[in-house]
Enzyme design. Structure first.
Site, PDB file in Angstrom:
ATOM      1  N   GLU A   1      46.545  48.332  61.540  1.00  0.00           N
ATOM      2  CA  GLU A   1      46.884  47.483  60.401  1.00  0.00           C
ATOM      3  C   GLU A   1      48.390  47.335  60.232  1.00  0.00           C
ATOM      4  OE1 GLU A   1      43.088  48.245  57.393  1.00  0.00           O
ATOM      5  OE2 GLU A   1      44.820  49.590  57.323  1.00  0.00           O
ATOM      6  N   ILE A   2      49.116  48.439  60.324  1.00  0.00           N
ATOM      7  CA  ILE A   2      50.557  48.363  60.108  1.00  0.00           C
ATOM      8  C   ILE A   2      51.233  47.545  61.198  1.00  0.00           C
ATOM      9  CG2 ILE A   2      51.074  50.538  61.315  1.00  0.00           C
ATOM     10  CD1 ILE A   2      52.829  49.216  58.138  1.00  0.00           C
TER      11      ILE A   2
END
Length: 250
Positions: free
Chosen positions: A110-111
């Site tokens: 996600e990051i």
């Protein structure tokens, strides 16, 4: 909910304009975080942690309304670290002034996507350090702090959920003396990994961001159905107690 600790937290609540001014003018180290009906319940059991966060901002409309109706402080408006609120101000300011920033939070996949989306929107933004928000042990966290120091970042944004994100920025303030501005951001990185324009324009315009999140995320639905009604009940009890104390004092 511990009402004494809730009062301690609310003494630190400020409005959106304060956050924007603070990020632009802060010369000393400062820690900031955002609260909603779920996270405030968690923090109300951790007075020592509350005392180590300099300023709080309210990122939900329900809490804003209750605070403005019953709170003892100045009236506030909604302030959230996302692209419907102060994230735009923060990233624009950092880009325009070439401020190096560190971003920590969310899952590894996600990051990575979130940072790519942010840099697509702010192509000249100097993101000096990026890490996901999962730490196996204290050693990994210390290594993270060492890497932030080496990166030269002077602002740190952390999205790990409450209270982990607050605990991390408090520890980072001690371990990273060159970082001046620390802020939590809740689920911002997860949201941004889904879409840089996460909020539907209609939901944003009508103030129904909570409904969009409830449709998209099961944990948000659970909080709205279980935690938010309890928060309203406890907050009304808190407000009544505050009013009684004020009447007795006068």
């Amino acid at each position: 909910m511990n009402f004494d600790n809730l009062q301690l937290l609310e003494q630190r609540i400020r409005s959106k304009e304060h956050f924007i001014s603070l990020m632009q003018q802060s010369s000393a180290q400062v820690t900031t975080s955002f609260v909603n009906p779920f996270s405030v319940k968690v923090l109300a059991e951790k007075p020592d942690l509350i005392r180590q966060i300099d300023h709080f901002y309210v990122d939900g409309g329900l809490y804003v309304k209750l605070f403005n109706l019953f709170g003892a402080g100045d009236k506030i408006n909604r302030c959230s670290f996302d692209f419907s609120s102060v994230a735009c101000d923060f990233f624009s300011y950092c880009q325009n002034h070439q401020i190096k920033i560190a971003l920590i939070g969310a899952k590894p996949e996600e990051i990575t996507v979130a940072v790519a989306n942010i840099q697509q929107k702010y192509s000249q933004l100097n993101i000096a350090y990026v890490r996901h928000g999962y730490f196996a042990d204290a050693g990994q966290r210390e290594q993270c702090f060492a890497e932030i120091n080496a990166s030269g970042a002077s602002a740190l944004i952390c999205g790990m959920g409450t209270p982990q994100q607050e605990q991390l920025i408090v520890a980072a303030r001690e371990a990273c003396p060159q970082v001046r501005f620390f802020s939590t951001c809740g689920g911002f990185f997860t949201q941004t990994s889904l879409d840089i324009e996460y909020w539907h324009p209609l939901m944003n315009r009508l103030g129904l961001r909570w409904l969009q999140r409830a449709v998209q995320h099961s944990h948000v639905r659970n909080r709205i159905l279980r935690d938010y009604p309890l928060f309203i009940w406890h907050y009304l009890k808190y407000a009544l107690k505050q009013r009684r104390n004020k009447d007795n004092a006068s």
